[in-house]
Every structure is written in C-alpha cells, then in structure tokens.
Design an enzyme around this catalytic site. Structure first.
Site, short mmCIF file in Angstrom:
data_model
loop_
_atom_site.label_atom_id
_atom_site.label_comp_id
_atom_site.label_asym_id
_atom_site.label_seq_id
_atom_site.Cartn_x
_atom_site.Cartn_y
_atom_site.Cartn_z
N GLU B 67 37.34 31.14 53.09
CA GLU B 67 36.08 31.81 53.43
C GLU B 67 34.85 31.02 53.00
OE1 GLU B 67 38.67 33.34 52.10
OE2 GLU B 67 39.11 35.18 53.21
N PHE B 129 42.74 48.63 47.02
CA PHE B 129 43.25 47.29 47.33
C PHE B 129 42.17 46.47 48.03
CE2 PHE B 129 45.45 44.39 50.35
CZ PHE B 129 45.96 43.52 49.39
N GLN B 130 41.98 45.26 47.57
CA GLN B 130 40.96 44.34 48.08
C GLN B 130 39.55 44.93 48.05
OE1 GLN B 130 42.39 42.52 51.80
NE2 GLN B 130 43.32 40.92 50.53
N LYS B 179 35.68 49.75 56.35
CA LYS B 179 36.60 49.71 57.49
C LYS B 179 36.47 50.94 58.39
CE LYS B 179 41.30 48.84 58.89
NZ LYS B 179 42.65 48.39 58.50
N MET B 494 28.99 10.90 39.41
CA MET B 494 27.73 11.29 38.78
C MET B 494 27.98 11.76 37.34
SD MET B 494 24.58 11.14 39.25
CE MET B 494 23.88 11.25 40.90
#
Lengths: 161, 581
Positions: B67, B129-130, B179, B494
C-alpha cells in the site's frame, strides 16, 4: 506572556482532537482548554489559555486558522476582555472550621452547594487568580478535592468574535 | 443557523439522480472527478468498491504490491500531471501501510485523495479484525480527513476531499469509509462546487504589498530569488521566468523547486542549502534583497537560521500564511496564489521606468561569476572507479535532459538534484520533506503512467531500492519501461558520509552486506538487468537501457563506495560555511 485564544470551530467529531493534536505536535503550551457548542449548534467555541512569545503566538494563530474545521480565531489578550472560570471545591468542615469556611466563601462570593456533617462543597466563579486565592486562603489540610473548568473568556464591548 | 457546507447540487444530464450503493458512489464520483488512475490494493473492507471497479473501465486501477507504493505512485502522478492523485486501500494494515506515503505527500504539499476502507460502523471501536483508528492515525499527516458514517454524506465528502486536496496549499486528504456504508444505497448527485465557511484560501496578493515588494526588488543592489516547490505546485514557472529574466536577477531553486526556473539558464545558480552550490549559497548570504517564492525556509535550506542572509531584506510570497515568518522574519509578506502574485508582479514591473540599477547589477553579477569559478561540483573521473556524479551527468546527457526523474533518499538523491538539470517544471519527483527511502520506484510507476511517452528515470541506491523492490512486479504487470539507475556503493551512503564527517568514521550499520545480484533480481522479475563496473561501461549501459524502449531496465552501477556529496553545509553552520572538495 499568557494569552487567551477564542476559537470558533465546526461542531464535528474530531475537531477538538485536531486542535489538541496541533498544540501537542508543535510543542505549544496549553494551560487550559474548554469547549462547548454555542447558540448555533453547528458551531463550538473553544477557549485556550496558553503561554508563548510573540513569534510563537503568531504561529499558534496561523496554524489554528489553517485547520479546515476552524472558522475563526481571536487572541482575546489583544484587547479588553472578561475571563471567568468555575471551580467546585470540597473541603473538610467540622467544628469551628464550619463557620470559618462559610465566612470565607461569603467573602469570595462562593456558594455552598452541598453539605454533610463533615464537609462543604462550594461553587466559585472568577478569574483563575481569584480561584487560586481562595484555595490559598484555606488550610491546605482541609481541601478534599478541586475541579476547575479552565477559563472561558469573551471580549468587552458590543462586537462579537 | 448556517449550514457548514453548501454544495451546489444541480443535477445535469450525466448527474441524473439515481439510487446507488456507497461503492457505486465512490466509483461514480471518481469518474465524475475525471480520475484516470486509481492506485490501490484490495482487502475485506473495500470489496464492494473493488466489485464496482470490476464492472467498469473508465477508472483504471493499478494493482501495487504494497500500500505504501500505491500512495507514492499516486503522489508522483500528481507531481508530474498537476492533477490530484488517488489511492485506495483497505482498513487496518492497508491504512497503516499507506501512512508513510501520506506523510510523504503531506510534507511536500502534494494533492492526494486517499480512500481507506474501515470496519462496519457498528464495529468501530470494538477492536474488530483489521480495525485501526485511521482518521486518528492520519490526522497529523493529512491536510484534512473524514470518516463517513452515513452514505448520504459520501458524494459530498468525496467532492470536498478533492476540493481541499487541490486548493490553497495542496495536500493529502483521506476519506475513511466503513464497509457497510459502501453497501448502503442513496440518491447520487455529485456536487459541482464546494464552499466551506471555514476554508477560504487567499489567492490574490494584496496589491499594496505587491507594489511595495516590487519597489524593494527593483531598488535592490544585490537581489536574489529563492524559489521553492510552491512555484511548481501553482504552475507559476512561466511567470517566474518572465519576472526573473526581466529583472536580470540571479535565482536559486530549492530541492523541491527544481525545474521552476530552467537549469540551463545563465541566471540560474543551482540549488541552495545543505548540498547547494557555492554560488547559490554565497549569493543568498550576500544579497541585499531576498525574494522567497513558494519556499518555506526549511532547516536544510537555511543552515544556521541566526546567520541566514544577514544583509537581506526579505520578501516572502506564499499561499500558506503559516509559512510566513515561521522560521525567518520577513519584511514584506504576501499571501496568495503564486501564479497570480507573479503575474501581478510582472504587470507592475512592466509599468516601471528604468526598474533596476544596471550598474549595481553588473557588479553583483561579477561577484557571482567569481563564486561560480570555484566550480564547486567539480569531481575527477579516473579510469578505475565509477564516480556517482559521472553516472548522473551521463544520464543527463544521454536523455537530453528531458527525462522525468524520480529518486529515493540519500547521496544519489543529492547528486541527481545537483547534476540533472531540469529545464521544465513537473519533471522531478523526490521526497524532499519527509525523506522517504522507498519512494523512487513506486514514484517512477506513477510518473510513467502520467507520461507514457517520456523516459522515466528512477535514480536510486542499493539501500533505498530494497525498501520497495517488490514493485518490480507491478512494473511488469503494467509494462512500465522505467529505467532504474542504481548507484550501488555498498553503503548507506549519506549515513556513511555523516559518520565519516561527524562520528569519527565509525560506520555503524551503514555498510550493506549480503546485497542481492540486482541483474539477476531484475531478470527474476521479468525485466532486464545491466551492470557497469568500470567508468567505460557507464555510457554503453545507459545507451542499451535507453534503446530497450519498452522494457524496464535495472542498471546497477558499481560506484566509488566512499565518494561524498559536496558542497556540504554541516548542520548548525551558516550557509557560507560550506565544506568544499
């Protein structure tokens, strides 16, 4: 210097958290913060008491203005204004203290709002300093608990924010 | 009582009111918003939306492999096209993975709309969940965010999100959609306009201030322009070039502002700041009027703030009032849309007789040319070891300076900024503010989709590229012929450089052992891998990569492991206190 900032913001979930988050993320100081809806239920008014240099205050005001839900911001300390805070204080009150506490409450224009045989609960409004002074006037051992609202403030004169 | 949001809801032919599900509304809104690409990754909470995406082909969905990459790709697409980039991810880990991408866009003021799925309304707060508190997590790194709890608010919220992302100081806006909301139905109408009582960015510069500024600039003996990413975001480059050319003043760009003024122009002094050129930094330190346009006096630009531009009166033009006088006291602040303000400045300048002091300007330029003679970016390319600067220089030459360049973060990023000259805006996408390693490859995907006919170069290092290497798979799926130029020095360069300069050469964890064979890795992903070990290999490798127009080519340049980026202003030093080679 101490500043009192008035903020009008959309009365939406999360708006308070945006302001509080801004203060903590940018390291600005919060002495007190109060918020409640206004006569227009879609708008909340928040009063923040804070401290900072002129430069910091300029940033505080600009950053607050930048928040999408903030409608208006004003530093009330820029002009004449009235500040009030509410305190509820519960103290031990037995024997000769009972009279003494009542007298003290009268002097500070406080009101006794709950009584038991061992305690008084009082209500006081005023500036933060006045409330401090009341607490100091009491014997420290007498205080059971204190709850203060933080400052609410409004500008003097006919004009609104 | 005033309504907080007033939206014009005039149904037109295409905006026939009909009952749609939340998922249909999302897809229709994207279509009505003219969204071409949606970068995303499916998951439980966004399945209704994916189901609707499946049924249409107006909005093309690009399936990334992580993502974070979806948001970076959308971000670079926005930087290159000037449109709002759009990403779609699921709840919980989908959202948290997206956070780095969102914060990257936020720091660089890139307009994005990020749509996240959320657990059903009834489960919010239940540790479902999630589930994560996505609006809570992203509040400090978005311009604004929304949790939609009623399907009737969905279309107007999406419209507001696009409006907020693109206007004022742009930035990422997140819309969190539970949802069940995507399954509920309501009448669809997409508002044409948004008006928010609490959000009205100032676009027109204050005429009095603009006039005062022009008098100060024209009266300067040693003027200096310092322009940033704001010029790119506001599409103000054309007006800027007009103004600076007419004034005959020197100009520097910030890292974010590269391309805002043509790099090949004589008046351009290169980038300023920590790894800026000697002439740009010296000109800033010695100018008498500094004109900052769409730049924010970031610590990497100013060095020691107390010693910054000590002789200068400062004019600062910015869309964001909070950027003005944040770090440096400004003499003439102007809030407004940069393109408009620059146009106003040009107009005032056109009306002025003998606007500038030609003799003073000539003396100023003589001084600048003297600084230029230091040739601060000089390096020596021998026959043995490839110098990283040489690779960028060759890339610049062989692409005719016309590639779209994305980078990761570190030494390679600074060399790309120093050695790839941009003559146009919107050809450069790099994480300037947040400094996000792993940005380069997904950004190149967004850039290649934005510019299918351009050469898209991803300049990276062996450290950064491994942070989002999985996107090589996405590149194959969509046949994105990105050219990856990996300056492989076997060090987190760096970090190594700072350790060498400031930590007694104790190279704690900056040596990258056990590197993959990048040529084989590229091949394993179905791409072409090429390696250059010697300076003589550099040009043939680049030529071969550019010849393979329709293939992704991973060029692994084995470069000098201990080369440093010069000049360097150590943290806390004044801009004039540069470490030169």
């Amino acid at each position: 210097m101490r500043h009192i900032i008035s903020i009008l913001l959309e009365n939406e979930a999360g708006a308070l958290s945006r302001v509080a988050g801004l203060f903590s993320a940018r390291g600005y100081n919060i002495e007190a913060m109060t918020v409640a809806p206004t006569h227009d239920a879609s708008i909340s008014r928040m009063t923040v008491a804070t401290r900072g240099s002129e430069e910091v205050m300029e940033q505080v005001l600009k950053q607050l203005n930048k928040l999408v839900e903030v409608i208006r911001v004003q530093d009330l300390s820029d002009g004449p204004h009235i500040e009030r805070e509410l305190m509820l204080i519960k103290v031990h009150a037995v024997g000769p203290d009972r009279e003494e506490v009542k007298r003290l409450a009268d002097i500070f224009r406080g009101r006794i709002i709950d009584v038991t045989d061992r305690s008084y609960t009082m209500e006081l409004t005023g500036t933060g300093e006045k409330l401090d002074a009341f607490i100091h006037a009491l014997d420290p051992g007498m205080v059971i608990e204190v709850v203060r609202s933080g400052a609410s403030a409004i500008s003097r004169g006919a004009k609104g924010i | 009582m005033t309504s907080p949001t007033t939206t014009e809801q005039r149904p037109t032919a295409q905006h026939q009111e009909e009952e749609l599900t939340g998922a249909e509304i999302v897809v229709r809104a994207l279509r009505d918003e003219g969204v071409e690409y949606l970068y995303g990754y499916p998951g439980g909470a966004v399945l209704y939306i994916y189901d609707e995406l499946f049924k249409q082909d107006a909005v093309k969905h690009i399936l990334v492999r992580h993502e974070q990459a979806a948001v970076h790709a959308a971000d670079a697409y926005a930087r290159i096209t000037g449109k709002v980039g759009v990403a779609l991810v699921t709840s919980g880990p989908g959202a948290t993975n997206a956070v780095t991408g969102i914060a990257t866009a936020y720091m660089d003021s890139i307009p994005l709309v990020v749509i996240t799925g959320q657990v059903p309304v009834a489960l919010i707060g239940n540790d479902a969940f999630q589930e994560v508190d996505t609006v809570g997590i992203t509040r400090p790194c978005t311009k604004h965010n929304f949790l939609v709890k009623d399907v009737r608010d969905l279309a107007s919220t999406l419209k507001t999100a696009f409006h907020l992302a693109a206007t004022g100081r742009p930035g990422p806006v997140l819309v969190d959609i539970p949802k069940d909301i995507t399954g509920h139905k309501t009448l669809y109408h997409y508002p044409e306009k948004v008006s928010l009582r609490s959000y009205k960015p100032t676009v027109k510069g204050h005429p009095g201030q603009v006039r005062k500024a022009m008098q100060m600039i024209a009266g300067a003996q040693r003027p200096m322009f310092y322009t940033g990413g704001g010029v790119i975001l506001a599409n103000g480059a054309e007006e800027l070039v007009k103004l600076v050319r007419r004034l005959g003043a020197p100009v520097t760009n910030t890292f974010m502002g590269l391309g805002g003024y043509p790099a090949s122009d004589r008046q351009f002094l290169g980038m300023l700041g920590m790894h800026g050129t000697y002439e740009a930094n010296m000109a800033v330190q010695n100018c008498d009027v500094l004109v900052a346009i769409g730049a924010r006096f970031d610590d990497r630009v100013t060095g020691n703030i107390a010693k910054f531009a000590p002789h200068a009166k400062i004019v600062h033009v910015d869309i964001d009032p909070s950027s003005i006088s944040k770090n440096v006291r400004v003499d003439i602040p102007i809030v407004g849309d940069l393109r408009q303000v620059l146009a106003e400045m040009n107009q005032i300048l056109a009306e002025m007789d003998h606007p500038t002091d030609a003799r003073a300007l000539a003396a100023w330029w003589a001084q600048i040319e003297d600084w230029r003679k230091r040739d601060c970016l000089h390096y020596i390319q021998n026959d043995e070891v490839i110098k990283p600067q040489f690779v960028i220089q060759k890339l610049y030459e062989l692409t005719g300076g016309d590639a779209v360049v994305t980078t990761d973060v570190g030494q390679h990023q600074m060399w790309a900024a120093q050695f790839y000259g941009f003559d146009r805006p919107r050809r450069w996408a790099s994480s300037g503010g947040l400094g996000t390693m792993g940005y380069g490859l997904p950004a190149a995907m967004g850039a290649q989709l934005a510019e299918p006919d351009s050469t898209v170069l991803c300049v990276t290092g062996e450290g950064s590229i491994q942070m989002n290497i999985q996107e090589l798979s996405t590149c194959l799926q969509y046949r994105l012929p990105i050219k990856i130029a990996c300056l492989n020095n076997h060090y987190l360069g760096m970090v190594r450089q700072w350790q060498e300069f400031f930590y007694g050469s104790r190279y704690a964890m900056s040596y990258v052992d056990a590197l993959p064979d990048f040529v084989k890795l590229a091949e394993a992903f179905g791409h072409v891998g090429l390696r250059a070990d010697k300076p003589a290999d550099v040009e043939p490798v680049i030529r071969e990569a550019l010849r393979l127009k329709d293939r992704l080519v991973f060029m692994d340049f084995q470069v000098d492991p201990v080369e440093n980026v010069y000049p360097m202003v150590p943290a806390g030093a004044a801009l004039s206190e540069m470490i030169l080679v």
